[in-house]
Design an enzyme around this catalytic site. Structure first.
Site, PDB file in Angstrom:
ATOM      1  N   ASN A  17      -2.750  13.096  -3.934  1.00 36.17           N
ATOM      2  CA  ASN A  17      -3.858  13.515  -4.792  1.00 36.17           C
ATOM      3  C   ASN A  17      -4.415  14.866  -4.352  1.00 36.17           C
ATOM      4  O   ASN A  17      -4.690  15.741  -5.187  1.00 36.17           O
ATOM      5  CB  ASN A  17      -4.969  12.468  -4.768  1.00 36.17           C
ATOM      6  CG  ASN A  17      -4.729  11.336  -5.749  1.00 36.17           C
ATOM      7  OD1 ASN A  17      -4.044  11.509  -6.750  1.00 36.17           O
ATOM      8  ND2 ASN A  17      -5.282  10.178  -5.462  1.00 36.17           N
ATOM      9  N   ASP A  76      -1.890   9.895 -10.642  1.00 43.78           N
ATOM     10  CA  ASP A  76      -1.806   8.826 -11.645  1.00 43.78           C
ATOM     11  C   ASP A  76      -0.365   8.609 -12.082  1.00 43.78           C
ATOM     12  O   ASP A  76       0.076   7.464 -12.278  1.00 43.78           O
ATOM     13  CB  ASP A  76      -2.678   9.164 -12.856  1.00 43.78           C
ATOM     14  CG  ASP A  76      -4.167   9.006 -12.573  1.00 43.78           C
ATOM     15  OD1 ASP A  76      -4.512   8.439 -11.523  1.00 43.78           O
ATOM     16  OD2 ASP A  76      -4.975   9.471 -13.405  1.00 43.78           O
ATOM     17  N   HIS A 117      -5.146  14.726  -9.219  1.00 42.10           N
ATOM     18  CA  HIS A 117      -5.225  13.313  -9.595  1.00 42.10           C
ATOM     19  C   HIS A 117      -4.315  12.963 -10.761  1.00 42.10           C
ATOM     20  O   HIS A 117      -3.863  11.813 -10.866  1.00 42.10           O
ATOM     21  CB  HIS A 117      -6.674  12.948  -9.926  1.00 42.10           C
ATOM     22  CG  HIS A 117      -7.553  12.875  -8.714  1.00 42.10           C
ATOM     23  ND1 HIS A 117      -7.575  11.787  -7.874  1.00 42.10           N
ATOM     24  CD2 HIS A 117      -8.418  13.782  -8.171  1.00 42.10           C
ATOM     25  CE1 HIS A 117      -8.427  11.992  -6.881  1.00 42.10           C
ATOM     26  NE2 HIS A 117      -8.949  13.203  -7.040  1.00 42.10           N
ATOM     27  N   GLU A 175      -4.429   2.409  -4.565  1.00 40.83           N
ATOM     28  CA  GLU A 175      -2.985   2.500  -4.391  1.00 40.83           C
ATOM     29  C   GLU A 175      -2.392   1.221  -3.822  1.00 40.83           C
ATOM     30  O   GLU A 175      -1.311   1.224  -3.253  1.00 40.83           O
ATOM     31  CB  GLU A 175      -2.622   3.691  -3.489  1.00 40.83           C
ATOM     32  CG  GLU A 175      -3.129   3.602  -2.065  1.00 40.83           C
ATOM     33  CD  GLU A 175      -4.515   4.200  -1.885  1.00 40.83           C
ATOM     34  OE1 GLU A 175      -4.822   4.605  -0.755  1.00 40.83           O
ATOM     35  OE2 GLU A 175      -5.288   4.279  -2.863  1.00 40.83           O
ATOM     36  N   ASP A 209       0.857  -1.189   0.000  1.00 40.51           N
ATOM     37  CA  ASP A 209       0.000   0.000   0.000  1.00 40.51           C
ATOM     38  C   ASP A 209       0.893   1.239   0.000  1.00 40.51           C
ATOM     39  O   ASP A 209       1.871   1.313   0.769  1.00 40.51           O
ATOM     40  CB  ASP A 209      -0.897   0.010   1.241  1.00 40.51           C
ATOM     41  CG  ASP A 209      -1.837   1.209   1.244  1.00 40.51           C
ATOM     42  OD1 ASP A 209      -2.860   1.158   0.543  1.00 40.51           O
ATOM     43  OD2 ASP A 209      -1.524   2.199   1.950  1.00 40.51           O
TER      44      ASP A 209
END
Length: 350
Positions: free
Chosen positions: A234, A243, A239, A269, A226
């Site tokens: 973010n 990404d 975002h 994630e 994780d």
């Protein structure tokens, strides 16, 4: 093919040549199907010479021949080059009496051809490509049954060429369909952002691995990762940057893990990796290496600011009594413990 559909004017020769080249027949090897037609034409017409020929731009090329011993001749000695300029069966009873051919080297010299009869080979769109012809060394003619048979055999030549073309087109279609199926399969099994396996594809691969383990072939390990505090990335940078971070982390994973390891984006994630032929202790070494790489290298630079990642990791063994559900639950529990321990750490089974 009806006579009024045949295109044979000089002005249309470029189109005729295009039609000829579409069949991809020129300079191909001898084939029994064409050789048999030439033999039958020779027998039925009682002619020592029989040829399937095609008129190219500067030559006359023979797909099959009997009695000549050559595969092509220049156009200036071709009787068939005249035959394709008119519809129907082209018959020259005595070449020495025809001013078009009386001075032809094949008439005045070896092999001293005296008789010619050629049936047109016409493309599906009406262009004359060549002839199926028979020749003799003495003046003569053909009976009506022989004329009919020669044209029927010419039609069979074209039917076979159309079939060959259809097979080529079918092969291309099958190839394209297979490529499309492969592409669709790739899209169905991969995460569109990172290009890694998606959840469904990973579970299928996990099922296969568990089946091998139950047979006692080898050990394997699951590693669930994780990205710590990814929501803050973010929220801070947007975002699109988030990404890009996910894609860059995927690249780090691809460079760190072995080719035999199965890497997936499990969701959001989280990344789930299966390491075949690996123990928990060996997987711990890999996880520690990944921690060090992320500590030492920024995952992305944005407007002069470097973004560093830390990760929380759970590692569990796959055993011969594991199920997919049990394996996923155990590694998820270990990841949860790593998060509770303050993140940026790895928790393995005891």
């Amino acid at each position: 093919m009806s006579e009024n559909k045949i295109h044979c004017s000089v002005e249309q020769d470029d189109q005729r040549l295009l039609a000829l080249h579409r069949y991809q027949i020129l300079d191909t090897p001898e084939e029994p199907a064409f050789d048999d037609i030439v033999e039958i034409a020779s027998l039925i017409c009682e002619a020592p010479v029989a040829v399937i020929n095609f008129i190219d731009r500067n030559r006359q090329w023979f797909k099959s021949e009997k009695g000549l011993g050559v595969r092509e001749t220049p156009l200036d000695v071709s009787i068939c080059a005249h035959a394709i300029l008119q519809p129907g069966l082209f018959v020259v009873p005595d070449t020495t009496l025809d001013p078009r051919f009386s001075n032809n080297p094949l008439v005045t010299g070896h092999p001293y051809l005296r008789f010619y009869a050629g049936a047109l080979l016409v493309s599906s769109d009406g262009y004359p490509l060549g002839t199926l012809c028979v020749l003799d060394y003495t003046p003569r003619t053909l009976s009506e049954p022989q004329r009919f048979a020669l044209q029927a055999l010419a039609n069979q030549v074209m039917a076979h060429m159309e079939l060959m073309q259809a097979h080529r087109e079918q092969a291309i279609l099958i190839r394209d369909l297979k490529a499309m199926q492969s592409e669709l399969s790739k899209y169905a099994s991969t995460d569109p952002l990172t290009g890694l396996l998606n959840r469904r594809a990973f579970q299928q691969r996990l099922n296969q691995e568990l089946a091998l383990i139950k047979r006692g072939t080898h050990s394997a390990v699951l590693m669930l990762i994780d990205l710590d505090f990814f929501k803050e990335i973010n929220d801070t940078f947007g975002h699109q940057i988030g990404d890009q971070v996910l894609m860059n982390f995927s690249k780090v994973c691809s460079d760190t893990f072995r080719q035999a390891d199965v890497i997936s984006r499990w969701g959001g994630e989280e990344f789930l990796i299966m390491l075949p032929m690996t123990t928990v202790d060996e997987a711990r070494v890999v996880a520690d290496r990944l921690h060090k790489i992320l500590d030492a290298t920024s995952i992305l630079d944005v407007n002069g600011s470097s973004i560093y990642l830390s990760i929380s990791v759970g590692v569990s063994a796959l055993t011969d009594y594991s199920t997919v559900e049990d394996s996923l639950q155990r590694v998820d529990s270990l990841l949860y413990r790593a998060k509770n321990n303050g993140r940026n750490c790895t928790v393995t089974e005891c």
